[in-house]
Design a protein around this motif. Sequence first.
Motif, short mmCIF file in Angstrom:
data_model
loop_
_atom_site.label_atom_id
_atom_site.label_comp_id
_atom_site.label_asym_id
_atom_site.label_seq_id
_atom_site.Cartn_x
_atom_site.Cartn_y
_atom_site.Cartn_z
N ARG A 1 93.14 56.72 44.72
CA ARG A 1 93.46 55.37 44.29
C ARG A 1 92.03 54.46 44.40
O ARG A 1 92.15 53.51 43.47
CB ARG A 1 94.30 54.92 45.73
CG ARG A 1 95.76 55.37 45.57
CD ARG A 1 96.66 54.23 45.93
NE ARG A 1 96.48 53.56 47.20
CZ ARG A 1 97.18 53.72 48.32
NH1 ARG A 1 97.92 54.44 48.50
NH2 ARG A 1 96.85 52.86 49.17
N TYR B 1 90.79 52.18 41.14
CA TYR B 1 90.50 50.91 41.15
C TYR B 1 89.04 50.63 40.70
O TYR B 1 89.01 49.55 39.82
CB TYR B 1 90.55 50.48 42.90
CG TYR B 1 90.28 48.87 42.88
CD1 TYR B 1 91.37 48.16 42.83
CD2 TYR B 1 88.70 48.82 43.13
CE1 TYR B 1 91.26 46.88 42.93
CE2 TYR B 1 88.71 47.07 43.50
CZ TYR B 1 89.89 46.26 43.18
OH TYR B 1 89.53 45.06 43.32
N LYS C 1 92.21 44.23 48.21
CA LYS C 1 93.39 44.40 47.84
C LYS C 1 94.18 43.52 48.91
O LYS C 1 95.20 42.94 48.55
CB LYS C 1 93.81 45.64 48.24
CG LYS C 1 93.43 46.61 47.15
CD LYS C 1 94.19 47.90 46.97
CE LYS C 1 94.09 48.46 45.60
NZ LYS C 1 94.58 49.74 45.72
N LYS C 2 93.72 43.22 50.25
CA LYS C 2 94.30 42.48 51.18
C LYS C 2 94.54 41.05 50.74
O LYS C 2 95.38 40.22 50.82
CB LYS C 2 93.62 42.47 52.46
CG LYS C 2 94.63 43.39 53.69
CD LYS C 2 93.68 43.27 54.90
CE LYS C 2 94.35 44.21 55.94
NZ LYS C 2 93.23 44.38 56.84
N GLN D 1 93.97 39.92 47.80
CA GLN D 1 94.89 39.74 46.55
C GLN D 1 96.55 39.62 46.86
O GLN D 1 97.17 38.82 46.45
CB GLN D 1 94.53 41.02 45.54
CG GLN D 1 93.63 40.86 44.68
CD GLN D 1 93.63 41.93 43.69
OE1 GLN D 1 94.00 43.01 44.13
NE2 GLN D 1 92.82 41.96 42.74
N LYS D 2 96.85 40.30 47.98
CA LYS D 2 98.12 40.25 48.30
C LYS D 2 98.37 38.98 48.91
O LYS D 2 99.46 38.31 48.60
CB LYS D 2 98.34 41.44 49.44
CG LYS D 2 99.76 41.68 49.63
CD LYS D 2 99.88 42.66 50.67
CE LYS D 2 101.56 42.73 51.12
NZ LYS D 2 101.50 43.48 52.59
N ARG D 3 97.55 38.42 49.78
CA ARG D 3 97.63 37.19 50.08
C ARG D 3 97.78 35.74 49.21
O ARG D 3 98.52 35.01 49.31
CB ARG D 3 96.45 36.93 51.13
CG ARG D 3 96.53 36.91 52.80
CD ARG D 3 95.75 36.48 53.58
NE ARG D 3 95.72 34.81 53.44
CZ ARG D 3 94.77 34.21 54.20
NH1 ARG D 3 93.56 35.05 54.64
NH2 ARG D 3 94.96 32.97 54.29
N MET E 1 98.74 36.34 46.11
CA MET E 1 100.20 36.58 45.57
C MET E 1 101.11 36.00 46.30
O MET E 1 102.23 35.44 45.92
CB MET E 1 100.27 38.20 45.47
CG MET E 1 99.80 38.87 44.48
SD MET E 1 100.09 38.08 42.72
CE MET E 1 101.96 38.51 42.51
N GLU E 2 101.06 36.17 47.83
CA GLU E 2 102.13 35.52 48.57
C GLU E 2 102.01 34.04 48.62
O GLU E 2 103.16 33.34 48.77
CB GLU E 2 101.77 36.17 49.99
CG GLU E 2 102.68 37.32 50.45
CD GLU E 2 102.43 37.91 51.72
OE1 GLU E 2 101.52 37.44 52.27
OE2 GLU E 2 102.63 39.26 51.67
N LYS E 3 100.86 33.60 48.71
CA LYS E 3 101.03 31.96 48.47
C LYS E 3 101.54 31.58 47.32
O LYS E 3 102.02 30.73 47.18
CB LYS E 3 99.24 31.53 48.55
CG LYS E 3 98.86 31.70 50.05
CD LYS E 3 97.95 30.70 50.37
CE LYS E 3 97.86 30.51 51.89
NZ LYS E 3 96.76 29.68 52.37
N LYS F 1 103.71 32.83 45.57
CA LYS F 1 105.36 32.92 45.72
C LYS F 1 105.86 31.85 46.58
O LYS F 1 106.88 31.14 46.01
CB LYS F 1 105.70 34.44 46.30
CG LYS F 1 105.70 35.39 45.15
CD LYS F 1 106.21 36.60 46.02
CE LYS F 1 106.24 37.85 44.74
NZ LYS F 1 105.91 39.12 45.74
N GLY G 1 108.16 33.23 54.23
CA GLY G 1 106.79 33.70 53.79
C GLY G 1 105.85 32.59 54.39
O GLY G 1 104.68 32.94 54.70
#
Lengths: 211, 483
Positions: free
Chosen positions: B3, B7, B43-44, B46-48, B50-52, B54, B134
């Motif tokens: 992985r 990346y 990655k963390k 990026q995930k945050r 994305m969540e924001k 959304k 969220g």
Amino acid sequence: MRRLPVYFLLDTSGSMFGEPIQALNNALSGMISTLRSDAQASETLWISIITFDREVKEVMPLTDLQSLQLPEITCPRSGPTFTGKALEFLCEKVKNDIKKGTPDQKGDWKPLLFLFTDGKPSDLQLYKEVIPKVKAINFGAVVGCAAGNLSDDEKLKELTDTVVHLETADSNTLKQFFLWVSDTIEQGNKSMGTSSTVTLPPPPSEDIIVI
Amino acid sequence: MNREKNYVTELLSKQGINVSKNEQLLDAFVSDDEIQDSIISIKKLQKRIMEKWKIKTRVLDFKNTSIIIPNGTEGFDYNHNFDSQFFIEKEVISYAFKGLEELGLTFDPKANSISGKLIANGSFKIQILFKVEGEEDSSELHEKSINFVINPDPKSLWKNIPSDKEAIYWKEDNRSSAMDIGDKKIVVSSKRGRSHQNVGSFRDDDFAYKHFEKTGWTVVTVADGAGSASLSRKGSELACQELINYLEEEVSDETWNQFDIEIKKFITSKDEQALINAKELGIQSLYQSVLHSHKHIKKIAEDTYDQYPEIFTNPRAKNNFDYFHSTLICAVFKKIEEKYVIITFSVGDCPIGIVNKDKTKAKLLNWLDVGEFGGGTRFVTQAEIFHSKERPPATRFNLHIEEDFSYLFLMTDGIYDAKFEVEANLEKTEKWLTFLNDLDGNNEDKIKVDFSEEHEVVEEQLNNWMDFWSKGNHDDRTLAIIY
């Protein structure tokens, strides 16, 4: 209970874009509030709003005043004024909406029509053709309103004897005009019980001329 | 391991660097702890992000959702249930309402409903304070407005302005009367409608009645002046009164006697010719009386014009008569040989109805002039009613021979529109029985007319009953009951 159906045909062609359409929305909403607190109108009035530009849209089907929720009227940035098409659409609507008196059904009061435009019909041929059809509908009153200097009073005169000219389509004039409309509707209510047509109240200011 | 390799390969290739030839270097690079930690952090993050994103779109989506709740009416109970899935589908996890209390409403989270008795009227905005999925507990609430219209209580909108007593042909706003007539009784009430009270105009309805002791006949008339005719209050009064005057003064005792003889003959021997003779006598007399009313109103119209031409200003009136337009119904009746003979006349949209003795059967004694649209009626003041081919004058008159009856009603459309609604219902016995029930107290206000009481009591009870509320029906009301 007998209903008093009132039809509004509103010009939303390109020239109405911006301030005029805003003013129209405010004036309509003011008129509705006034009518809501009129004893007679609040119980018997049913309102339909049809807009016309390149397209004809029934933005509000015939609805009783008490449950009515006024939609926001919008208009495109530019485009023609298909008044003829709008009147043709109206004739169809009225035919379906209006309840005629039969032994089993209470007939409506004669409907009223208010046509508001700030220009001239772009579909002149159709406009001319449809006028006799509108006249054949037994309206209690047909009021044509021409706003601003681009509107054509004479074309409206072919449709109805009652033409009102507004100098401008600004917020204040429109507000006064639609208050006058609500007066006219209240008159329509008062003259119920007769086969004659509605008597128009005097215009509210010098910016509004009944021709 | 793979992985991380992918990346880094992707990252480098985005920068235009191809690592396929440096496979070994790449392996060593991604096994470095520092690089591995960095990749996890990226990655963390990026995930945050994305969540924001959304969350933002969820909020916007909910704010843009049009929420339409039905209009309410002041003084009435209101209840609106939101669909139980509505907030869930919109990923709204917590919500509350603001601005409900001052309208008399509360929100019930269990039932997902707003309800209460409304205490204001006008156009309002109700705020929904909410959080979407969220969001953390500590994050601030978002706000969304929904429009809410509360209509004024219709009953509160009506004013009661007295009519101008100085005006020409002023008429009492309300009038009633009760008395014995032969072996029957009569009670009549006529009230100015709310639509007239609201603007201080006059009652246009009227009534009159008379019992002729000498001959035993009773005549009852009820009339409804046209709303559009400015002097119709006088028209209706004259229509009622003049018909009775003519019957009393101009119809000879001999005519009445002859009528009685013919009717008796018919009742005892079923001699049809006798019935025809009686009909002719009776209907002729009533016809003459109606014609007299018509002519008299015409004369008064001309006299009034001579005296006060300034009040005749309606551009649509074709003649002075038009200012006095009124409908007229009439029943003339007498008990002969244990039967009731009733002669009726009607022009306009007011019914005459009769209910049999044991209250099992009712019928309409006249036909109504109604049109396609509201207001298509006819008036006694129109000459055409005496020679119309479409509606022959003879059909307006009728002779009925009835067994004893419990009630005979004459009413204006102010009563009929509200209580019978449509013409067809006047032909239905059950509707008349419902009407009797209504008079007996089976109504919203529980107001009863007790016909076993004394005249004054019955009259007062009927006057109270007449004030019933009926949406959209606020015309003058006149009701005559013979019982």
